[in-house]
Design an enzyme around this catalytic site. Sequence first.
Site, PDB file in Angstrom:
ATOM      1  N   ASP A 106       0.858  -1.181   0.000  1.00  0.00           N
ATOM      2  CA  ASP A 106       0.000   0.000   0.000  1.00  0.00           C
ATOM      3  C   ASP A 106       0.898   1.237   0.000  1.00  0.00           C
ATOM      4  O   ASP A 106       1.372   1.668  -1.046  1.00  0.00           O
ATOM      5  CB  ASP A 106      -0.900  -0.097   1.235  1.00  0.00           C
ATOM      6  CG  ASP A 106      -2.004   0.930   1.266  1.00  0.00           C
ATOM      7  OD1 ASP A 106      -2.546   1.260   0.205  1.00  0.00           O
ATOM      8  OD2 ASP A 106      -2.342   1.414   2.372  1.00  0.00           O
ATOM      9  N   PHE A 155     -10.668  -0.414   0.166  1.00  0.00           N
ATOM     10  CA  PHE A 155     -10.225  -1.400   1.147  1.00  0.00           C
ATOM     11  C   PHE A 155     -10.735  -2.780   0.735  1.00  0.00           C
ATOM     12  O   PHE A 155     -11.924  -2.943   0.453  1.00  0.00           O
ATOM     13  CB  PHE A 155     -10.745  -1.028   2.534  1.00  0.00           C
ATOM     14  CG  PHE A 155     -10.084  -1.813   3.624  1.00  0.00           C
ATOM     15  CD1 PHE A 155      -8.854  -1.434   4.116  1.00  0.00           C
ATOM     16  CD2 PHE A 155     -10.691  -2.954   4.136  1.00  0.00           C
ATOM     17  CE1 PHE A 155      -8.227  -2.176   5.110  1.00  0.00           C
ATOM     18  CE2 PHE A 155     -10.072  -3.705   5.124  1.00  0.00           C
ATOM     19  CZ  PHE A 155      -8.844  -3.309   5.608  1.00  0.00           C
ATOM     20  N   ASP A 162      -7.452  -9.045   5.779  1.00  0.00           N
ATOM     21  CA  ASP A 162      -8.486  -9.010   6.809  1.00  0.00           C
ATOM     22  C   ASP A 162      -9.091  -7.632   7.004  1.00  0.00           C
ATOM     23  O   ASP A 162      -8.504  -6.610   6.628  1.00  0.00           O
ATOM     24  CB  ASP A 162      -7.890  -9.445   8.145  1.00  0.00           C
ATOM     25  CG  ASP A 162      -6.980  -8.367   8.748  1.00  0.00           C
ATOM     26  OD1 ASP A 162      -5.986  -7.989   8.080  1.00  0.00           O
ATOM     27  OD2 ASP A 162      -7.260  -7.877   9.851  1.00  0.00           O
TER      28      ASP A 162
HETATM   29  P1  IMP Z   1       1.882  -0.529   3.828  1.00  0.00           P
HETATM   30  O1  IMP Z   1       2.985  -0.528   4.821  1.00  0.00           O
HETATM   31  O2  IMP Z   1       1.106   0.755   3.835  1.00  0.00           O
HETATM   32  O3  IMP Z   1       2.319  -0.894   2.422  1.00  0.00           O
HETATM   33  O4  IMP Z   1       0.787  -1.527   4.354  1.00  0.00           O
HETATM   34  C1  IMP Z   1       0.723  -2.827   4.074  1.00  0.00           C
HETATM   35  C2  IMP Z   1      -0.157  -3.525   5.121  1.00  0.00           C
HETATM   36  O5  IMP Z   1      -1.391  -2.800   5.408  1.00  0.00           O
HETATM   37  C3  IMP Z   1      -0.598  -4.836   4.547  1.00  0.00           C
HETATM   38  O6  IMP Z   1       0.335  -5.870   4.796  1.00  0.00           O
HETATM   39  C4  IMP Z   1      -1.951  -5.054   5.194  1.00  0.00           C
HETATM   40  O7  IMP Z   1      -1.811  -5.715   6.442  1.00  0.00           O
HETATM   41  C5  IMP Z   1      -2.510  -3.662   5.453  1.00  0.00           C
HETATM   42  N1  IMP Z   1      -3.473  -3.272   4.392  1.00  0.00           N
HETATM   43  C6  IMP Z   1      -3.320  -2.262   3.504  1.00  0.00           C
HETATM   44  N2  IMP Z   1      -4.382  -2.158   2.682  1.00  0.00           N
HETATM   45  C7  IMP Z   1      -5.242  -3.143   3.044  1.00  0.00           C
HETATM   46  C8  IMP Z   1      -6.553  -3.566   2.545  1.00  0.00           C
HETATM   47  O8  IMP Z   1      -7.130  -3.027   1.580  1.00  0.00           O
HETATM   48  N3  IMP Z   1      -7.118  -4.625   3.196  1.00  0.00           N
HETATM   49  C9  IMP Z   1      -6.511  -5.267   4.238  1.00  0.00           C
HETATM   50  N4  IMP Z   1      -5.306  -4.904   4.731  1.00  0.00           N
HETATM   51  C10 IMP Z   1      -4.671  -3.854   4.140  1.00  0.00           C
HETATM   52 MG    MG Z   2      -3.690  -6.524   8.249  1.00  0.00          MG
END
Ligand code: IMP
Ligand code: MG
Length: 182
Positions: A106, A155, A162
């Site tokens: 993300d 989301f 989850d």
């Molecule tokens: P980042 O560090 O922002 O890239 O976040 C990644 C983490 O955020 C993932 O491993 C997920 O646990 C959580 N995450 C981000 N977007 C979603 C989503 O749409 N659904 C569920 N979990 C998400």
């Molecule tokens: Mg998560």
Amino acid sequence: MLKPAAPEIERILYTEEQVQQRIAEVGAEISERYRGRELKLIGVLKGSVFFLTALARSIDVPVRMDFLSISSFSSKTTAPGLVRIAKDLDESIEEEDVLLVEDIIDTGFTARYLLQTLAARGPNSLAVCTLLDRTCRRIVQIPVEFRCFEIPDRFVVGCGLDYQQLYRNLSYIAVMKHERSQ
Ligand code: IMP
Ligand code: MG
């Protein structure tokens, strides 16, 4: 077969068949890239477990697997991207060809932290494979060598992802009715 969706599901983004098909394609790509070598898949608990096991079965070079888990302290407003390892790998990755397997990338903070940490342990090579990539929300740039799907800014749950620890076991990827409130 399409199971009836949970009440909080708005729509299915990718069906079980589409997910399986795409994982098979990416597994084949990975097999070609690592032909003649052994590969270590590193999964991030708990989200990447479903994807990692499906991916592993579609790869035909010898694979090893190890897992870690992280806690993020991220308060999205005050301190985004603070991550630490809560459960470390069981084994060394020194001199190994390592593929970090993620459920979703993300902002990129989690993957960047993990890549830096793993790179410091002396692997022979280190690359990223993610089930979902939401590049429109990226804050830090990281190299993503293998991805199954690029998704819009909604989301999503299912295939390991989850909402409050629910819906990981859905075999499809779905958009939640209510926008992100995690
Ligand atoms: P980042 O560090 O922002 O890239 O976040 C990644 C983490 O955020 C993932 O491993 C997920 O646990 C959580 N995450 C981000 N977007 C979603 C989503 O749409 N659904 C569920 N979990 C998400
Ligand atoms: Mg998560």
